[in-house]
Design a protein around this motif. Structure first.
Motif, PDB file in Angstrom:
ATOM      1  N   GLY A 208      30.812  65.787  41.578  1.00  0.00           N
ATOM      2  CA  GLY A 208      31.376  64.842  40.593  1.00  0.00           C
ATOM      3  C   GLY A 208      32.888  64.765  40.941  1.00  0.00           C
ATOM      4  N   TYR A 278      35.121  74.165  43.864  1.00  0.00           N
ATOM      5  CA  TYR A 278      36.227  73.406  43.608  1.00  0.00           C
ATOM      6  C   TYR A 278      37.440  74.223  44.280  1.00  0.00           C
ATOM      7  CZ  TYR A 278      33.294  70.699  40.374  1.00  0.00           C
ATOM      8  OH  TYR A 278      32.156  70.271  39.787  1.00  0.00           O
TER       9      TYR A 278
ATOM     10  N   LYS B   9      23.224  72.729  36.974  1.00  0.00           N
ATOM     11  CA  LYS B   9      23.118  73.191  38.031  1.00  0.00           C
ATOM     12  C   LYS B   9      23.013  74.707  38.185  1.00  0.00           C
ATOM     13  CE  LYS B   9      26.707  71.118  40.603  1.00  0.00           C
ATOM     14  NZ  LYS B   9      27.332  69.891  39.787  1.00  0.00           N
ATOM     15  N   SER B 109      36.698  66.982  37.338  1.00  0.00           N
ATOM     16  CA  SER B 109      35.432  67.629  37.663  1.00  0.00           C
ATOM     17  C   SER B 109      36.071  68.810  37.938  1.00  0.00           C
ATOM     18  CB  SER B 109      34.794  67.131  38.861  1.00  0.00           C
ATOM     19  OG  SER B 109      34.225  66.058  38.288  1.00  0.00           O
ATOM     20  N   GLY B 110      35.270  69.851  37.654  1.00  0.00           N
ATOM     21  CA  GLY B 110      35.579  71.162  38.149  1.00  0.00           C
ATOM     22  C   GLY B 110      36.350  72.050  37.305  1.00  0.00           C
ATOM     23  N   HIS B 113      35.027  75.262  35.533  1.00  0.00           N
ATOM     24  CA  HIS B 113      34.608  76.233  36.592  1.00  0.00           C
ATOM     25  C   HIS B 113      36.024  77.163  36.636  1.00  0.00           C
ATOM     26  CE1 HIS B 113      31.723  73.159  37.195  1.00  0.00           C
ATOM     27  NE2 HIS B 113      31.045  74.037  37.759  1.00  0.00           N
ATOM     28  N   ASP B 128      32.985  67.399  32.214  1.00  0.00           N
ATOM     29  CA  ASP B 128      34.161  67.410  33.290  1.00  0.00           C
ATOM     30  C   ASP B 128      34.109  66.236  34.144  1.00  0.00           C
ATOM     31  OD1 ASP B 128      31.834  68.723  34.344  1.00  0.00           O
ATOM     32  OD2 ASP B 128      33.415  69.732  35.773  1.00  0.00           O
ATOM     33  N   ASN B 131      31.411  65.268  36.981  1.00  0.00           N
ATOM     34  CA  ASN B 131      30.421  66.054  37.084  1.00  0.00           C
ATOM     35  C   ASN B 131      29.362  66.329  36.350  1.00  0.00           C
ATOM     36  OD1 ASN B 131      29.295  68.372  38.832  1.00  0.00           O
ATOM     37  ND2 ASN B 131      30.598  69.822  37.315  1.00  0.00           N
ATOM     38  N   LYS B 169      24.149  62.750  35.743  1.00  0.00           N
ATOM     39  CA  LYS B 169      24.124  63.901  36.628  1.00  0.00           C
ATOM     40  C   LYS B 169      23.461  64.877  36.052  1.00  0.00           C
ATOM     41  CE  LYS B 169      27.197  61.855  39.929  1.00  0.00           C
ATOM     42  NZ  LYS B 169      28.283  62.387  39.679  1.00  0.00           N
ATOM     43  N   TYR B 173      19.747  66.723  37.312  1.00  0.00           N
ATOM     44  CA  TYR B 173      19.596  68.073  37.455  1.00  0.00           C
ATOM     45  C   TYR B 173      18.691  68.711  36.607  1.00  0.00           C
ATOM     46  CZ  TYR B 173      24.079  67.259  39.839  1.00  0.00           C
ATOM     47  OH  TYR B 173      25.052  66.799  40.600  1.00  0.00           O
ATOM     48  N   MET B 194      22.281  60.492  45.942  1.00  0.00           N
ATOM     49  CA  MET B 194      21.621  61.683  45.017  1.00  0.00           C
ATOM     50  C   MET B 194      20.156  61.990  45.863  1.00  0.00           C
ATOM     51  SD  MET B 194      23.589  62.159  41.567  1.00  0.00           S
ATOM     52  CE  MET B 194      23.026  63.585  41.708  1.00  0.00           C
ATOM     53  N   TYR B 197      18.058  65.197  45.351  1.00  0.00           N
ATOM     54  CA  TYR B 197      17.224  65.330  44.158  1.00  0.00           C
ATOM     55  C   TYR B 197      15.856  64.754  43.962  1.00  0.00           C
ATOM     56  CZ  TYR B 197      21.276  67.984  43.282  1.00  0.00           C
ATOM     57  OH  TYR B 197      22.179  68.995  43.506  1.00  0.00           O
TER      58      TYR B 197
END
Lengths: 428, 304
Positions: A208, A278, B9, B109-110, B113, B128, B131, B169, B173, B194, B197
């Motif tokens: 993303g 990331y 994911k 994004s991220g 995480h 996010d 993502n 997305k 997934y 993609m 997938y």
């Protein structure tokens, strides 16, 4: 007055003189006095001689990095001329070329003179500034190239930003001919890159993150090659990262267009996979690409399409990388890992040791027209002694650079610079 | 279940199955007269929304209250973020309050995480960047299974701005883990890469809708206008809008879904949105049950 030095029994590789033998180097008054094979008869030596036993080790001319960010003036929290040149010496470099994207921008002879003065006062190695192509790196009008050249700039670049206007790039390539200096192009079509933060492809879709297509680099490589052909100005392409760029430069060279090119260790060592999770330390511009591009860059190094390996050492403060991926600045702190990563090219059979050392010494020195990267008698005693057998683990905490931003943390490398000598001064 | 729900994911098929089963029990709770259970009494959750959100935030908040947690809301305009505090300092401060869950929405994004790596609390991604939006995909799966009994082998058409859609997305997934056949439909400018997938791509919506079991519409974000992804909303609706005629190309019992908020007349006609095939409001209701299940499972609790 530095002491006279004898470096004994090292395996000397100096592509500028086609030297590749085990022997001794004698340094007097900070200059190379003599390079000789082991078997030749030693001359009378003075008593104050300091002897360095280089048995089992390699001796190269001090490395020349034609693409460095020292961050001073203006960003001293990221790096200073002092710490950046110390990192250089730790990495085996004896000459570095700081890019002009400081604050203020190095777009006038006063800033150039400041950098040079500061380097002489506090630096650990030779510093050859690169001036901005355009005032303020805004891409709108060319900067005072002549005055900066006289103040000590060896090339011009708006690195970090492209010169988006084709007419300004044309004028810069034309005008630079008066001083016979290269114009170094950061190839990135900004509207096409469209604010991307990593390589565009399946992985950027999966994470993303906004992608930057290879074409954003390649359309500018193509444009600048055409402008070099039009003007006859000396074009140097910075940090080549894609298969397409390698192909375009190869074709341009075949057609005799005055173009040279560099890449950086991260573009032939790792792929975009390093971004997974990331990891902002793998955020760099141009972005890390795919395995296909890595192989093309290696092929370009092998067949001579890519002339030079430069670091694009781009140190950032820890806090600046401890951010959202989108917000973190691009760049890798590269001076202290460049040699080890590059020596992998010898291990993998991509380059001979002599070819590799050439791309990190005499070739960039010739492009920049500076008297470096050689062990010729009479030149300044700039050299590095490398223990090729010694394995070390990349540990950013032990970097002397203020920039700890490396995607190579924990990687095992071979080829540790043990001693670096700058103008006869020994750094261990 | 892992400590956090950062994305689909990162989940196994088994994790997803467990969330869906648990959500079904919570859906029963939501049908009762007293809709509150003491499952997470004494736990504290902070809803950390760096992007404006009404629906997702309300849904989470309701889920949290139904589980008897103490709820803190932290949104950008009132926070220290506007005073220049870094995200890292913000989350460390919040952690120091002693929270058990952080529900995070962020434009980059991220970020979930990044937070998950830096705190002990369970982090739940509420969207996010471009993502993922994992709880949306879980509630979509729950809503599909409710009507169709399974995900396996279904033909699912996802239509619209796939490239910028975290909902799409996460759905891709999830659905690919359950062997659904996924078709992406939209203008070529809005279809991401993609291939990994196993999706099929259609630029022609009529072709893509044929025989579909599920038609999942995505919101066209108004900020995409004027950037040449498509020339006008009128033209967009003509080629990629869902109306009754197009819906007729899908299977007769096809479900119409939309994560909301809808742009009626831009990506979906009112008739299609309000048709008997539409499960758009079921999605909203199921969202609460699914989010309750996620929070409940992240505490490591057993099914009641």
């Amino acid at each position: 007055m530095s002491k006279d030095i004898l470096i004994k029994d090292g395996h000397i590789v100096d592509p500028s003189q086609d030297i590749d033998y085990v022997g001794d180097i004698l340094i007097a008054d900070g200059k190379i006095k003599e390079t000789r094979t082991q078997n030749s008869k030693p001359r009378a030596q003075n008593s104050g001689l300091e002897t360095i036993d280089a048995g089992g080790m390699f001796v190269f001319p001090g490395l020349v990095d034609m693409h460095t960010h020292l961050r001073e003036p203006g960003f001293e929290h990221k790096e200073t001329i002092r710490t950046g040149t110390l990192a250089a010496v730790h990495g085996g470099f004896t000459s570095v070329c700081p890019m002009p994207n400081t604050s203020p921008v190095n777009d006038n002879p006063t800033v150039t003179a400041f950098i040079i003065k500061k380097s002489l006062d506090e630096g650990f190695c030779h510093v050859y500034p690169i001036g901005a192509i355009t005032k303020g790196q805004r891409g709108e009008e060319i900067a005072e190239m002549g005055l900066m050249y006289e103040a000590g700039c060896v090339a011009f670049s708006d690195d970090g930003r492209p010169v988006m206007s084709s007419i300004i790039m044309r004028r810069a390539l034309e005008y630079s001919k008066r001083f016979n200096v290269p114009v170094i192009s950061h190839c990135e079509d900004l509207p096409l890159a469209d604010g991307g933060v990593m390589n565009e492809g399946g992985l950027s879709a999966m994470l993303g993150l906004k992608g930057i297509p290879s074409a954003a680099e390649e359309v500018m490589v193509a444009r600048d090659i055409l402008l070099a052909e039009l003007t006859g100005g000396r074009l140097h392409i910075a940090h080549v990262s894609t298969q397409g760029s390698v192909r375009l430069i190869r074709q341009a060279k075949e057609r005799g267009i005055p173009v040279t090119a560099e890449t950086c260790p991260h573009y032939f060592s790792i792929t975009e996979d390093a971004v997974k999770g990331y990891n902002t330390n793998a955020k760099v511009n141009p972005p890390l690409r795919t395995q296909r591009d890595v192989e093309a860059v290696r092929e370009g190094l092998k067949d001579g399409t890519i002339d030079v390996i430069a670091t694009d050492h781009a140190p950032h403060h820890l806090d600046e990388k401890l951010l959202e991926f989108d917000k973190a600045p691009s760049g890798i702190s590269g001076l202290e890992t460049a040699l080890g990563l590059s020596l992998n090219l010898v291990g993998s059979g991509t380059l001979s040791l002599k070819q590799l050392i050439g791309k990190m010494t005499i070739v960039p020195a010739r492009i920049l027209n500076v008297d470096r990267g050689t062990l010729k008698p009479g030149s300044d005693a700039d050299l590095v002694i490398v223990d090729m057998g010694k394995e070390f683990r990349v540990d950013a905490k032990r970097f002397v650079s203020l920039g700890r931003n490396t995607p190579f943390e924990g990687m095992s490398l071979k080829g540790m610079p043990v001693v670096t000598i700058v103008k006869g001064k020994i750094h261990r | 279940m892992p400590k956090d729900l950062v994305g689909i994911k990162e989940l196994s098929k088994r994790d997803i199955g467990q969330v869906l089963d648990t959500a079904s029990s919570f859906k029963d709770v939501l049908r009762r007269d007293i809709k509150k259970v003491p499952a997470l009494r004494g736990k504290t959750v902070v809803n950390l929304f760096f992007e404006p959100s009404t629906r997702t935030k309300t849904s989470f908040e309701l889920a949290e209250k139904r589980l008897s947690t103490d709820v803190l809301n932290f949104s950008v305009p009132t926070s220290s973020v506007v005073k220049g505090e870094s995200l890292f300092d913000t989350i460390k401060t919040i952690e120091a309050y002693g929270v058990d869950f952080i529900v995070i929405r962020h434009a980059s994004s991220g970020v979930p995480h990044f937070i998950a790596e830096n705190v002990n609390a369970s982090v739940i991604n509420a969207g996010d960047g471009t993502n993922e939006h994992p709880t949306q995909a879980l509630l979509d799966a729950f809503s599909i299974i409710e009507k169709k009994g399974t995900l396996e082998g279904l033909n699912v058409a996802i239509v619209g701005d796939i490239a910028h859609s975290r909902v799409a997305k996460s759905n891709i997934y999830l659905l690919s883990k359950f062997n659904a056949r996924i078709r992406l439909i939209g203008p070529p400018t809005l279809i991401p890469c993609m291939e990994d997938y196993g999706v099929e791509v259609f630029y022609d919506m009529d072709e893509g809708l044929r025989g579909a079991d599920i038609v999942m519409m995505l919101r066209i974000q108004m900020e995409r206008q004027g950037r040449s992804f498509f020339p006008s909303t009128q033209e967009y609706f003509k080629y990629w809008g869902l109306d009754m005629k197009r819906l007729g190309l899908a299977r007769k019992d096809a479900l119409v879904m939309h994560p909301g908020p809808m742009n009626r007349g831009i990506e979906i006609s009112s008739q299609a949105a309000d048709s008997p095939q539409s499960v758009i409001l079921d999605q909203v209701t199921n969202g609460i049950a699914v989010r309750m299940a996620v929070m409940y499972l992240l505490t490591g609790g057993e099914k009641q």
